[in-house]
Design a protein around this motif. Structure first.
Motif, PDB file in Angstrom:
ATOM      1  N   SER A  76     -36.141 -28.991  28.898  1.00  0.00           N
ATOM      2  CA  SER A  76     -37.935 -28.644  28.164  1.00  0.00           C
ATOM      3  C   SER A  76     -38.956 -30.138  28.186  1.00  0.00           C
ATOM      4  CB  SER A  76     -38.097 -27.564  27.023  1.00  0.00           C
ATOM      5  OG  SER A  76     -37.824 -28.805  26.049  1.00  0.00           O
ATOM      6  N   ASN A  77     -40.098 -30.430  28.533  1.00  0.00           N
ATOM      7  CA  ASN A  77     -40.518 -31.658  28.545  1.00  0.00           C
ATOM      8  C   ASN A  77     -39.878 -32.528  28.886  1.00  0.00           C
ATOM      9  OD1 ASN A  77     -42.537 -30.928  25.828  1.00  0.00           O
ATOM     10  ND2 ASN A  77     -40.317 -29.816  24.902  1.00  0.00           N
ATOM     11  N   GLY A  78     -39.769 -32.187  29.769  1.00  0.00           N
ATOM     12  CA  GLY A  78     -39.223 -33.525  31.002  1.00  0.00           C
ATOM     13  C   GLY A  78     -37.666 -34.618  30.480  1.00  0.00           C
ATOM     14  N   GLY A  79     -37.226 -33.686  29.437  1.00  0.00           N
ATOM     15  CA  GLY A  79     -35.689 -34.044  29.135  1.00  0.00           C
ATOM     16  C   GLY A  79     -35.248 -34.508  27.367  1.00  0.00           C
ATOM     17  N   LEU A  80     -35.111 -33.983  26.487  1.00  0.00           N
ATOM     18  CA  LEU A  80     -35.227 -33.692  25.575  1.00  0.00           C
ATOM     19  C   LEU A  80     -34.164 -35.152  24.865  1.00  0.00           C
ATOM     20  CD1 LEU A  80     -35.850 -30.793  23.498  1.00  0.00           C
ATOM     21  CD2 LEU A  80     -37.133 -32.530  24.436  1.00  0.00           C
ATOM     22  N   ALA A  81     -34.075 -35.772  23.456  1.00  0.00           N
ATOM     23  CA  ALA A  81     -32.882 -37.149  23.222  1.00  0.00           C
ATOM     24  C   ALA A  81     -32.796 -35.679  21.920  1.00  0.00           C
ATOM     25  CB  ALA A  81     -33.203 -38.040  23.155  1.00  0.00           C
ATOM     26  N   PRO A  82     -31.584 -34.878  21.884  1.00  0.00           N
ATOM     27  CA  PRO A  82     -31.119 -34.581  20.403  1.00  0.00           C
ATOM     28  C   PRO A  82     -30.157 -35.208  19.828  1.00  0.00           C
ATOM     29  CG  PRO A  82     -30.192 -33.121  22.275  1.00  0.00           C
ATOM     30  CD  PRO A  82     -31.173 -34.169  22.646  1.00  0.00           C
ATOM     31  N   TYR A  83     -31.075 -35.878  19.356  1.00  0.00           N
ATOM     32  CA  TYR A  83     -29.101 -37.239  18.871  1.00  0.00           C
ATOM     33  C   TYR A  83     -30.675 -38.670  18.081  1.00  0.00           C
ATOM     34  CZ  TYR A  83     -29.868 -38.592  23.404  1.00  0.00           C
ATOM     35  OH  TYR A  83     -29.844 -39.583  24.636  1.00  0.00           O
ATOM     36  N   GLY A  84     -29.667 -38.886  16.899  1.00  0.00           N
ATOM     37  CA  GLY A  84     -30.118 -39.889  16.125  1.00  0.00           C
ATOM     38  C   GLY A  84     -31.389 -41.097  16.638  1.00  0.00           C
ATOM     39  N   GLY A  85     -32.102 -41.654  15.743  1.00  0.00           N
ATOM     40  CA  GLY A  85     -32.768 -42.871  16.432  1.00  0.00           C
ATOM     41  C   GLY A  85     -34.200 -42.680  16.580  1.00  0.00           C
ATOM     42  N   GLY A  86     -34.542 -41.587  16.400  1.00  0.00           N
ATOM     43  CA  GLY A  86     -36.283 -41.030  16.573  1.00  0.00           C
ATOM     44  C   GLY A  86     -36.765 -40.527  15.694  1.00  0.00           C
ATOM     45  N   ILE A  87     -37.646 -40.638  14.823  1.00  0.00           N
ATOM     46  CA  ILE A  87     -38.585 -39.602  13.807  1.00  0.00           C
ATOM     47  C   ILE A  87     -39.924 -39.851  14.034  1.00  0.00           C
ATOM     48  CG2 ILE A  87     -38.822 -40.617  11.293  1.00  0.00           C
ATOM     49  CD1 ILE A  87     -36.305 -42.471  11.180  1.00  0.00           C
ATOM     50  N   ALA A  88     -40.012 -38.589  13.501  1.00  0.00           N
ATOM     51  CA  ALA A  88     -41.593 -37.995  13.401  1.00  0.00           C
ATOM     52  C   ALA A  88     -42.575 -39.307  12.163  1.00  0.00           C
ATOM     53  CB  ALA A  88     -41.630 -36.728  13.013  1.00  0.00           C
ATOM     54  N   LEU A  89     -43.354 -39.327  12.119  1.00  0.00           N
ATOM     55  CA  LEU A  89     -44.162 -39.977  11.118  1.00  0.00           C
ATOM     56  C   LEU A  89     -45.248 -39.252  10.762  1.00  0.00           C
ATOM     57  CD1 LEU A  89     -44.202 -43.517  12.953  1.00  0.00           C
ATOM     58  CD2 LEU A  89     -42.536 -43.392  11.472  1.00  0.00           C
ATOM     59  N   LYS A  90     -45.136 -39.248   9.332  1.00  0.00           N
ATOM     60  CA  LYS A  90     -46.298 -38.815   8.292  1.00  0.00           C
ATOM     61  C   LYS A  90     -47.054 -39.016   7.566  1.00  0.00           C
ATOM     62  CE  LYS A  90     -43.680 -34.567  10.060  1.00  0.00           C
ATOM     63  NZ  LYS A  90     -42.918 -33.104   9.393  1.00  0.00           N
ATOM     64  N   CYS A  91     -48.192 -38.377   7.692  1.00  0.00           N
ATOM     65  CA  CYS A  91     -49.389 -39.256   6.406  1.00  0.00           C
ATOM     66  C   CYS A  91     -48.778 -38.471   5.519  1.00  0.00           C
ATOM     67  CB  CYS A  91     -50.820 -38.981   7.252  1.00  0.00           C
ATOM     68  SG  CYS A  91     -51.206 -39.213   8.848  1.00  0.00           S
ATOM     69  N   PRO A  92     -49.675 -38.943   4.295  1.00  0.00           N
ATOM     70  CA  PRO A  92     -49.281 -38.975   2.724  1.00  0.00           C
ATOM     71  C   PRO A  92     -49.352 -37.379   3.234  1.00  0.00           C
ATOM     72  CG  PRO A  92     -50.365 -40.907   2.833  1.00  0.00           C
ATOM     73  CD  PRO A  92     -49.344 -39.857   4.389  1.00  0.00           C
ATOM     74  N   ASN A  93     -50.701 -36.434   3.199  1.00  0.00           N
ATOM     75  CA  ASN A  93     -51.491 -35.593   3.761  1.00  0.00           C
ATOM     76  C   ASN A  93     -50.540 -34.064   4.099  1.00  0.00           C
ATOM     77  OD1 ASN A  93     -52.160 -35.840   5.814  1.00  0.00           O
ATOM     78  ND2 ASN A  93     -53.948 -36.125   5.708  1.00  0.00           N
ATOM     79  N   GLY A  94     -49.157 -35.010   5.103  1.00  0.00           N
ATOM     80  CA  GLY A  94     -48.822 -34.240   5.271  1.00  0.00           C
ATOM     81  C   GLY A  94     -48.806 -34.184   7.321  1.00  0.00           C
ATOM     82  N   GLY A  95     -50.173 -35.061   7.238  1.00  0.00           N
ATOM     83  CA  GLY A  95     -50.590 -35.033   8.843  1.00  0.00           C
ATOM     84  C   GLY A  95     -49.791 -35.613   9.771  1.00  0.00           C
ATOM     85  N   LEU A  96     -49.532 -35.432  11.312  1.00  0.00           N
ATOM     86  CA  LEU A  96     -48.218 -36.084  11.846  1.00  0.00           C
ATOM     87  C   LEU A  96     -48.623 -37.703  12.608  1.00  0.00           C
ATOM     88  CD1 LEU A  96     -45.874 -35.725  13.619  1.00  0.00           C
ATOM     89  CD2 LEU A  96     -47.030 -35.230  15.777  1.00  0.00           C
ATOM     90  N   ALA A  97     -48.818 -38.429  12.181  1.00  0.00           N
ATOM     91  CA  ALA A  97     -49.006 -40.474  12.766  1.00  0.00           C
ATOM     92  C   ALA A  97     -48.678 -40.309  14.220  1.00  0.00           C
ATOM     93  CB  ALA A  97     -48.902 -40.438  12.031  1.00  0.00           C
ATOM     94  N   GLY A  98     -47.445 -39.408  14.352  1.00  0.00           N
ATOM     95  CA  GLY A  98     -47.318 -40.487  15.772  1.00  0.00           C
ATOM     96  C   GLY A  98     -45.189 -40.546  15.365  1.00  0.00           C
ATOM     97  N   SER A  99     -44.492 -41.698  16.089  1.00  0.00           N
ATOM     98  CA  SER A  99     -42.843 -41.180  16.223  1.00  0.00           C
ATOM     99  C   SER A  99     -42.784 -42.613  16.588  1.00  0.00           C
ATOM    100  CB  SER A  99     -42.418 -40.665  16.459  1.00  0.00           C
ATOM    101  OG  SER A  99     -43.003 -40.657  18.194  1.00  0.00           O
TER     102      SER A  99
END
Lengths: 137, 137, 137, 137
Positions: free
Chosen positions: C87-110
């Motif tokens: 899906s989504n053009g091909g995922l990479a289900p292995y380490g090295g990607g991290i979602a970046l969250k704001c202190p309030n829990g909102g998504l900031a990026g990755s």
């Protein structure tokens, strides 16, 4: 009769010789009658953008069994098929692509040349066509 | 030092001779160090499906600067990068692709072969590699 | 709060320092909360194949708001969503990607890192995450 | 000589400073000599649509070893290669992309800028070029 590896090599050799004579670094792409790549040659010094252009000219020629520039008459301003150029993944309606026909009129494949001006590319492609026709004699 | 048209022709000539000796119709694709097509040769009788496979093996080799089959260690069952094969437009983690290195260790490009079994393709690719190395002497 | 150019530069600087300390040439890709490229840095010597892998890890992380390797649990053999990786053009289900969250829990990026082993890439990505969190204090 | 991370950072820093001086939020994309992404920077506030435009300008420049706007002469109304813009995944034949050359004339890569008017993008790109040339001295 689909184009043979022998035909293709003759086309590349003569097109390259013509390009060299003209002081140009050209790319020559050769497709079979189904539009699949048969042979490809990139002379040293040709710009990377010409890889796709040579292939696209050859694809345009084989898809419509004509010279690539002949497609222009169908899509030019006022012509009956505006934006035909968007079909088939994008056509190249300018010189340098030539359909290769057998003596019996059947399609053998096509060649496409890029690297110089449209006029220069067309000259090189014609040298390739002459080489192809010579292999048929 | 990127691969030259002279290098590429030597690779194709020797790989084709090897394939012929083995009674096979092979496809040989040669890429430069940036993964752009430098030369391509399809022997008469090779199946159409091998066009993309030869190119994909060559792409896999140049992108990771290794033999195409070496990528298998990263993505095989239990390996650390499952589905790595989906990256870069789809990898070919099996034999027949070889990265071409200069004497100084720099990347020159790659070649990919398809048409026979993986073992046969690998043999033909190695003949191409030997021809490349001979041109450097 | 989407990731800022200031955040992104801090991530790149620290991730690169970590990679250098580990003797690696890494690629760091940073996406915003909509998955669009915010910043990208390729250290000299990193292989070309890692460009897409770094981006793909970052995309996997931002699309599912998790670490890229966490997606493995959904698609591994016997898991409930076989071939989710397509899906989504091909995922990479292995380490090295991290979602970046704001202190309030909102998504900031990755962010996504590629260049070494999965374990090494994960360490470098964590150095990038620490730098991001430091900019929030 | 391919562009280094050091060169790329100098380009980004100076192009960003120029954009800031002009009150603009710009995107700067830097490619190596094979058209692969080397570095990327998106200033806060730049529209998402400019991401692809910056990359496309850079790609146009590196593929044809010229400024992106120079390609216009080949494909503008009445020019010899109508719809050349469809080649190579879609060209950007307008200002903001510049090929980067080494002192010996070899291609090092390219940069592309998007975010303001074409005139503004061109000014920012020229600031990036000047920074690149300063790193070569």
């Amino acid at each position: 009769m689909p184009i043979s590896a022998h035909n293709a090599q003759a086309i590349i050799d003569h097109a390259e010789a013509k390009a060299r004579e003209m002081g140009l670094a050209a790319i020559i792409a050769i497709l079979d009658e189904g539009g699949h790549l048969k042979a490809f040659h990139r002379m040293d010094g040709a710009v990377l953008g010409s890889i796709d252009i040579a292939m696209r000219k050859a694809r345009t020629a084989v898809l419509f069994q004509c010279n690539s520039e002949d497609v222009w008459d169908y899509l030019k301003p006022g012509a009956p098929a505006p934006h035909l150029e968007l079909s088939n993944g994008g056509l190249a309606p300018y010189g340098g692509g030539i359909a290769l026909k057998c003596p019996n009129g059947g399609l053998a494949g096509s060649l496409g040349v890029s690297g110089g001006s449209i006029e220069q590319d067309t000259k090189i492609a014609k040298a390739g066509l002459a080489a192809f026709e010579a292999t048929l004699r």
